[in-house]
Design a protein around this motif. Structure first.
Motif, PDB file in Angstrom:
ATOM      1  N   UNK A   1       0.816  -1.184   0.000  1.00  0.00           N
ATOM      2  CA  UNK A   1       0.000   0.000   0.000  1.00  0.00           C
ATOM      3  C   UNK A   1       0.871   1.264   0.000  1.00  0.00           C
ATOM      4  N   UNK A   2       1.997   1.199   0.711  1.00  0.00           N
ATOM      5  CA  UNK A   2       2.903   2.338   0.742  1.00  0.00           C
ATOM      6  C   UNK A   2       3.436   2.639  -0.657  1.00  0.00           C
ATOM      7  N   UNK A   3       3.667   1.604  -1.457  1.00  0.00           N
ATOM      8  CA  UNK A   3       4.146   1.802  -2.830  1.00  0.00           C
ATOM      9  C   UNK A   3       3.126   2.583  -3.654  1.00  0.00           C
ATOM     10  N   UNK A   4       1.855   2.236  -3.523  1.00  0.00           N
ATOM     11  CA  UNK A   4       0.811   2.939  -4.276  1.00  0.00           C
ATOM     12  C   UNK A   4       0.690   4.397  -3.837  1.00  0.00           C
ATOM     13  N   UNK A   5       0.829   4.623  -2.544  1.00  0.00           N
ATOM     14  CA  UNK A   5       0.778   5.983  -2.033  1.00  0.00           C
ATOM     15  C   UNK A   5       1.938   6.809  -2.588  1.00  0.00           C
ATOM     16  N   UNK A   6       3.132   6.234  -2.584  1.00  0.00           N
ATOM     17  CA  UNK A   6       4.305   6.919  -3.129  1.00  0.00           C
ATOM     18  C   UNK A   6       4.145   7.162  -4.623  1.00  0.00           C
ATOM     19  N   UNK A   7       3.650   6.176  -5.337  1.00  0.00           N
ATOM     20  CA  UNK A   7       3.425   6.313  -6.774  1.00  0.00           C
ATOM     21  C   UNK A   7       2.414   7.417  -7.068  1.00  0.00           C
ATOM     22  N   UNK A   8       1.361   7.502  -6.278  1.00  0.00           N
ATOM     23  CA  UNK A   8       0.362   8.551  -6.468  1.00  0.00           C
ATOM     24  C   UNK A   8       0.991   9.929  -6.276  1.00  0.00           C
ATOM     25  N   UNK A   9       1.798  10.115  -5.228  1.00  0.00           N
ATOM     26  CA  UNK A   9       2.430  11.416  -4.983  1.00  0.00           C
ATOM     27  C   UNK A   9       3.429  11.773  -6.071  1.00  0.00           C
ATOM     28  N   UNK A  10       4.116  10.777  -6.602  1.00  0.00           N
ATOM     29  CA  UNK A  10       5.041  11.029  -7.709  1.00  0.00           C
ATOM     30  C   UNK A  10       4.262  11.485  -8.942  1.00  0.00           C
ATOM     31  N   UNK A  11       3.144  10.827  -9.235  1.00  0.00           N
ATOM     32  CA  UNK A  11       2.322  11.223 -10.379  1.00  0.00           C
ATOM     33  C   UNK A  11       1.764  12.637 -10.201  1.00  0.00           C
ATOM     34  N   UNK A  12       1.338  12.976  -8.994  1.00  0.00           N
ATOM     35  CA  UNK A  12       0.834  14.328  -8.736  1.00  0.00           C
ATOM     36  C   UNK A  12       1.955  15.347  -8.932  1.00  0.00           C
TER      37      UNK A  12
END
Length: 90
Positions: A1-12
């Protein structure tokens, strides 16, 4: 789940960087009298965001601080539990 959160912030962050890069233009702001300032659009938007966010954040921190103080004053200290006694102890 932490990976998805990090990926979302990178995309933003990438999306914000692309939009800021495409809108990197000067805007003239009339301050007062004959005083004018030229500022880039993304920097102006960031300044306006922070100008609106900071007072709200200060009010929230003040309320949290007041609630924590009230809790610390109202809660009596917890008494220490007595040591367990064994049948052989006297």
């Amino acid at each position: 789940m932490q990976f998805l959160k990090t990926l979302l912030w990178i995309l933003v962050a990438v999306l914000v960087a692309i939009i800021a890069g495409n809108n990197w233009r000067d805007v003239t702001i009339d301050l007062w009298s004959n005083l004018q300032a030229d500022i880039k659009i993304p920097i102006l938007l960031l300044a306006v965001f922070l100008l609106g966010f900071f007072p709200t954040w200060l009010v929230m921190r003040g309320k949290i601080w007041r609630i924590e103080r009230r809790i610390a004053i109202d809660v009596p200290p917890i008494p220490a539990a007595p040591a367990p006694r064994y049948e052989g102890d006297q």
